[in-house]
Design a protein around this motif. Structure first.
Motif, PDB file in Angstrom:
ATOM      1  N   ASN A  45      19.614  29.628  23.614  1.00  0.00           N
ATOM      2  CA  ASN A  45      20.932  30.318  23.941  1.00  0.00           C
ATOM      3  C   ASN A  45      20.385  31.840  23.616  1.00  0.00           C
ATOM      4  N   PRO A  46      21.237  32.896  24.172  1.00  0.00           N
ATOM      5  CA  PRO A  46      20.958  34.208  23.836  1.00  0.00           C
ATOM      6  C   PRO A  46      21.103  34.627  22.138  1.00  0.00           C
ATOM      7  N   SER A  47      22.242  33.977  21.701  1.00  0.00           N
ATOM      8  CA  SER A  47      22.821  33.922  20.370  1.00  0.00           C
ATOM      9  C   SER A  47      21.353  33.577  19.410  1.00  0.00           C
ATOM     10  N   GLU A  48      20.859  32.701  19.937  1.00  0.00           N
ATOM     11  CA  GLU A  48      19.779  31.774  18.991  1.00  0.00           C
ATOM     12  C   GLU A  48      18.497  32.704  19.185  1.00  0.00           C
ATOM     13  N   HIS A  49      18.202  33.201  20.395  1.00  0.00           N
ATOM     14  CA  HIS A  49      16.844  33.811  20.345  1.00  0.00           C
ATOM     15  C   HIS A  49      17.088  35.178  19.984  1.00  0.00           C
ATOM     16  N   ASN A  50      18.218  36.060  20.215  1.00  0.00           N
ATOM     17  CA  ASN A  50      18.154  37.441  19.541  1.00  0.00           C
ATOM     18  C   ASN A  50      18.640  37.608  18.167  1.00  0.00           C
ATOM     19  N   TRP A  51      18.867  36.582  17.395  1.00  0.00           N
ATOM     20  CA  TRP A  51      19.357  36.692  16.126  1.00  0.00           C
ATOM     21  C   TRP A  51      18.660  35.980  15.123  1.00  0.00           C
ATOM     22  N   PRO A  52      17.832  36.564  14.204  1.00  0.00           N
ATOM     23  CA  PRO A  52      16.868  35.489  13.404  1.00  0.00           C
ATOM     24  C   PRO A  52      17.749  34.692  12.177  1.00  0.00           C
ATOM     25  N   ASN A  53      18.814  35.358  11.873  1.00  0.00           N
ATOM     26  CA  ASN A  53      19.602  34.497  10.973  1.00  0.00           C
ATOM     27  C   ASN A  53      20.637  33.710  11.681  1.00  0.00           C
ATOM     28  N   PHE A  54      20.568  33.110  12.887  1.00  0.00           N
ATOM     29  CA  PHE A  54      21.267  32.183  13.542  1.00  0.00           C
ATOM     30  C   PHE A  54      21.529  31.133  12.670  1.00  0.00           C
ATOM     31  N   LYS A  55      20.405  30.292  12.423  1.00  0.00           N
ATOM     32  CA  LYS A  55      20.459  29.147  11.830  1.00  0.00           C
ATOM     33  C   LYS A  55      21.179  29.079  10.454  1.00  0.00           C
ATOM     34  N   HIS A  56      20.895  30.140   9.742  1.00  0.00           N
ATOM     35  CA  HIS A  56      21.568  30.224   8.392  1.00  0.00           C
ATOM     36  C   HIS A  56      23.190  30.176   8.746  1.00  0.00           C
ATOM     37  N   TYR A  57      23.365  31.061   9.661  1.00  0.00           N
ATOM     38  CA  TYR A  57      24.979  31.187   9.979  1.00  0.00           C
ATOM     39  C   TYR A  57      25.667  29.868  10.461  1.00  0.00           C
ATOM     40  N   VAL A  58      24.639  29.224  11.213  1.00  0.00           N
ATOM     41  CA  VAL A  58      25.599  28.064  11.668  1.00  0.00           C
ATOM     42  C   VAL A  58      25.443  26.976  10.468  1.00  0.00           C
ATOM     43  N   ILE A  59      24.168  26.805   9.696  1.00  0.00           N
ATOM     44  CA  ILE A  59      24.366  25.981   8.521  1.00  0.00           C
ATOM     45  C   ILE A  59      25.451  26.280   7.722  1.00  0.00           C
ATOM     46  N   ALA A  60      25.701  27.464   7.553  1.00  0.00           N
ATOM     47  CA  ALA A  60      26.671  27.775   6.344  1.00  0.00           C
ATOM     48  C   ALA A  60      28.122  27.515   7.009  1.00  0.00           C
ATOM     49  N   LYS A  61      28.379  27.636   8.282  1.00  0.00           N
ATOM     50  CA  LYS A  61      29.672  27.497   8.920  1.00  0.00           C
ATOM     51  C   LYS A  61      29.858  26.016   9.020  1.00  0.00           C
ATOM     52  N   LEU A  62      28.911  25.267   9.141  1.00  0.00           N
ATOM     53  CA  LEU A  62      29.177  23.755   9.457  1.00  0.00           C
ATOM     54  C   LEU A  62      28.625  22.881   8.568  1.00  0.00           C
ATOM     55  N   PRO A  63      29.293  22.661   7.537  1.00  0.00           N
ATOM     56  CA  PRO A  63      28.589  21.912   6.424  1.00  0.00           C
ATOM     57  C   PRO A  63      28.340  20.278   6.763  1.00  0.00           C
ATOM     58  N   GLN A  64      29.094  19.836   7.688  1.00  0.00           N
ATOM     59  CA  GLN A  64      28.820  18.383   8.290  1.00  0.00           C
ATOM     60  C   GLN A  64      27.721  18.193   9.093  1.00  0.00           C
ATOM     61  N   LEU A  65      26.860  19.202   9.413  1.00  0.00           N
ATOM     62  CA  LEU A  65      25.622  19.153  10.082  1.00  0.00           C
ATOM     63  C   LEU A  65      24.481  18.360   9.316  1.00  0.00           C
ATOM     64  N   GLN A  66      23.898  17.532   9.937  1.00  0.00           N
ATOM     65  CA  GLN A  66      22.757  16.932   9.368  1.00  0.00           C
ATOM     66  C   GLN A  66      21.234  17.469  10.194  1.00  0.00           C
ATOM     67  N   ASN A  67      21.561  17.659  11.519  1.00  0.00           N
ATOM     68  CA  ASN A  67      20.300  18.173  12.174  1.00  0.00           C
ATOM     69  C   ASN A  67      20.748  19.371  12.958  1.00  0.00           C
ATOM     70  N   LEU A  68      19.999  20.489  13.292  1.00  0.00           N
ATOM     71  CA  LEU A  68      20.111  21.594  13.874  1.00  0.00           C
ATOM     72  C   LEU A  68      18.798  21.771  14.875  1.00  0.00           C
ATOM     73  N   ASP A  69      19.061  21.722  16.168  1.00  0.00           N
ATOM     74  CA  ASP A  69      17.952  21.933  16.988  1.00  0.00           C
ATOM     75  C   ASP A  69      16.778  20.956  16.709  1.00  0.00           C
ATOM     76  N   GLY A  70      16.963  19.925  16.394  1.00  0.00           N
ATOM     77  CA  GLY A  70      15.974  18.719  15.906  1.00  0.00           C
ATOM     78  C   GLY A  70      15.469  18.963  14.417  1.00  0.00           C
ATOM     79  N   THR A  71      15.905  19.840  13.729  1.00  0.00           N
ATOM     80  CA  THR A  71      15.434  20.187  12.594  1.00  0.00           C
ATOM     81  C   THR A  71      16.345  19.460  11.188  1.00  0.00           C
TER      82      THR A  71
END
Length: 515
Positions: free
Chosen positions: A151-177
């Motif tokens: 997605n453009p948001s994931e490709h154009n922003w290096p801090n995308f994963k940090h933001y998603v992990i902080a906002k969604l504490p119930q996540l266990q895997n993000l993009d297979g990681t």
């Protein structure tokens, strides 16, 4: 080098309000769902998993949500769906795959409380819609796996994963990681700064999109349009110019508009191929329409023949009556096919008869007792699909099977006793005449037998074991023996004569006991 492009428009003061645009893009229909539900024997109401990938679908219409409410796994990848909608009926949804689509915002998942995995790989969720999209997923407490790679948001922003992990504490895997505890702590520490940074980036993206829209609108050539009084509009298009522009653009941008144009061409080619294949194919029957027409014609005919209802079984259906399992009720069981759609069955119950139209064929039967129409009901058996019509009797004991059996037995007994009493008087003279005739015949037979001479027929007597042994001994000694046929007296004489002859020639007959 020009051609006329014709389309119709409704105009008020030369300003079009609605344009009729013909599109060949397929839609989600009940036929498509049945085709994709072969693993569930074509039953779509109980379907738990379905795959609708590569169907060139532009949207998720209400047919899917209204028909398949028990879905748990839904595959919609590789289409051109631009909006997540009509998913509010799918409360049991666990896995949703929307990879390779045109989704620009995550929405429409309010009622999907059991959603555990969401795949949005290679879509168009940009930074201007990222905050609202992630906020929408915060209430999905069972969401453990999220895929947003490409997605453009994931490709154009290096801090995308940090933001998603902080906002969604119930996540266990993000993009297979797998998300570890330390990654969650670091993301939460950076969250205030990330929110400020995201707001600036989102504002820049909105400004850029507005500028691109203005440039695209200005670069579009104004077509030569002629509007007539009847609302027909003719637009002249330079085919040569369009062809040269298409050839010059060897590389295309990865935008929702480009993907829509590509998939429209694919859908057009697919439709042309299907049309060519269906030219010689047999015409597909519309069973629902045939059923409606048959029901109307049959009901009208029954209304005209209200006083003369005839029983009929056009389909040759097996049916059984039952008045004993449920006392006070008449139960009619009709053995229809297990997988016959219930929409092709129409039942009309009357006080004295029941009329059914099953796949355009009539089954009409008279009832053994008068029933209550308003309290009657129909059911389908889950095991064999049989149709059960349960009809309460107006009089719970009227015309029951046992009562009818007793009545028929009494009638047979009365008929038998009456016939025996009347037949004794009427048959007396006949029996007397027959007896005299028999006696006369016996006298004649005796006279004829007396007139004929008596002859005695002697049957050959079977020799006993002793006689056979004696005969073999005499034959070995060379003594002539008389014939073995005759009466009991002749047999005894034969035995005595044989013994005497055997004694004269010196044959030992001590071991032969005479009878």
């Amino acid at each position: 080098k020009h051609f006329a492009k014709l389309y119709c428009a409704f105009t008020v003061k030369t300003k079009p309000l609605f344009s009729l645009i013909l599109s060949n893009m397929p839609l989600i229909t009940r036929d498509l769902l049945r085709k994709r539900a072969e693993h569930n024997e074509g039953m779509i109401s109980t379907l738990e998993e379905i795959s609708l990938h590569q169907e060139e679908l532009e949207s998720i219409n209400e047919v899917l949500g209204m028909t398949c409410r028990k879905l748990k796994i839904l595959y919609l990848q590789n289409n051109i769906i631009s909006k997540m909608e009509n998913l509010f009926h799918m409360k049991d949804l666990v896995y949703l795959n929307l990879a390779l689509n045109n989704v620009t915002k995550i929405e429409g998942l309010h009622n999907c409380e059991f959603l555990g995995k969401l795949d949005l790989t290679v879509n168009f969720i940009d930074l201007d819609e990222l905050k609202d999209s992630i906020d929408h997923l915060q209430s999905r407490t069972n969401l453990h796996d999220l895929y947003m790679m490409g997605n453009p948001s994931e490709h154009n922003w290096p801090n995308f994963k940090h933001y998603v992990i902080a906002k969604l504490p119930q996540l266990q895997n993000l993009d297979g990681t797998e998300i570890t505890r330390s990654m969650q702590i670091q993301a939460r520490q950076k969250l205030p700064a990330l929110e400020i940074e995201l707001e600036k980036l989102a504002s820049a993206v909105r400004t850029e999109k507005r500028a691109k829209a203005i440039i695209t609108e200005q670069a579009k050539p104004a077509p030569s349009v002629t509007t007539y009084a009847n609302g027909v509009t003719i637009e002249d298009v330079d085919e040569e110019a369009e062809g040269s522009n298409d050839q010059s653009q060897e590389m295309t941008d990865n935008t929702p508009e480009t993907r829509v144009r590509i998939y429209q061409e694919l859908a057009q080619q697919k439709k042309e191929k299907e049309d060519r294949a269906n030219v010689n194919a047999p015409k597909k029957r519309n069973y629902e329409k045939e059923q409606e027409e048959s029901i109307k014609a049959i009901r009208d005919k029954e209304a005209e023949e209200a006083g003369d209802i005839k029983q009929k079984n056009e389909g040759g259906w097996e049916f059984y009556w039952d008045e004993e399992t449920r006392p006070g009720m008449v139960v009619l069981e009709v053995r229809v096919q297990k997988f016959l759609d219930s929409s092709l069955i129409d039942v009309d119950v009357h006080p004295t008869y029941v009329s059914m139209v099953i796949k355009s064929k009539v089954l009409r039967l008279r009832l053994p007792a008068e029933v209550k129409v308003s309290e009657s009901k129909c059911q389908r058996a889950k095991v064999n699909g049989a149709l059960l019509i349960i009809m309460p009797k107006l009089d719970s004991k009227a015309n029951a099977i046992s009562i009818r059996g007793d009545q028929r037995a009494a009638q047979r007994a009365a008929t038998t006793s009456g016939g025996a009493a009347g037949g004794a008087t009427a048959a007396g003279p006949a029996r007397t005449i027959a007896s005299s005739q028999q006696r006369a015949g016996a006298v004649n037979a005796s006279a004829s037998s007396a007139a004929q001479p008596q002859r005695t027929v002697l049957k050959p007597k079977k020799l006993s074991l002793q006689e056979q042994m004696m005969q073999e001994a005499l034959q070995s000694a060379g003594v002539d023996t008389p014939s073995a046929s005759g009466t009991e007296t002749r047999s005894n004489s034969l035995l005595d004569a044989s013994i005497g002859a055997a004694s004269r020639v010196g044959v030992n007959v001590s071991n032969i006991v005479p009878r």
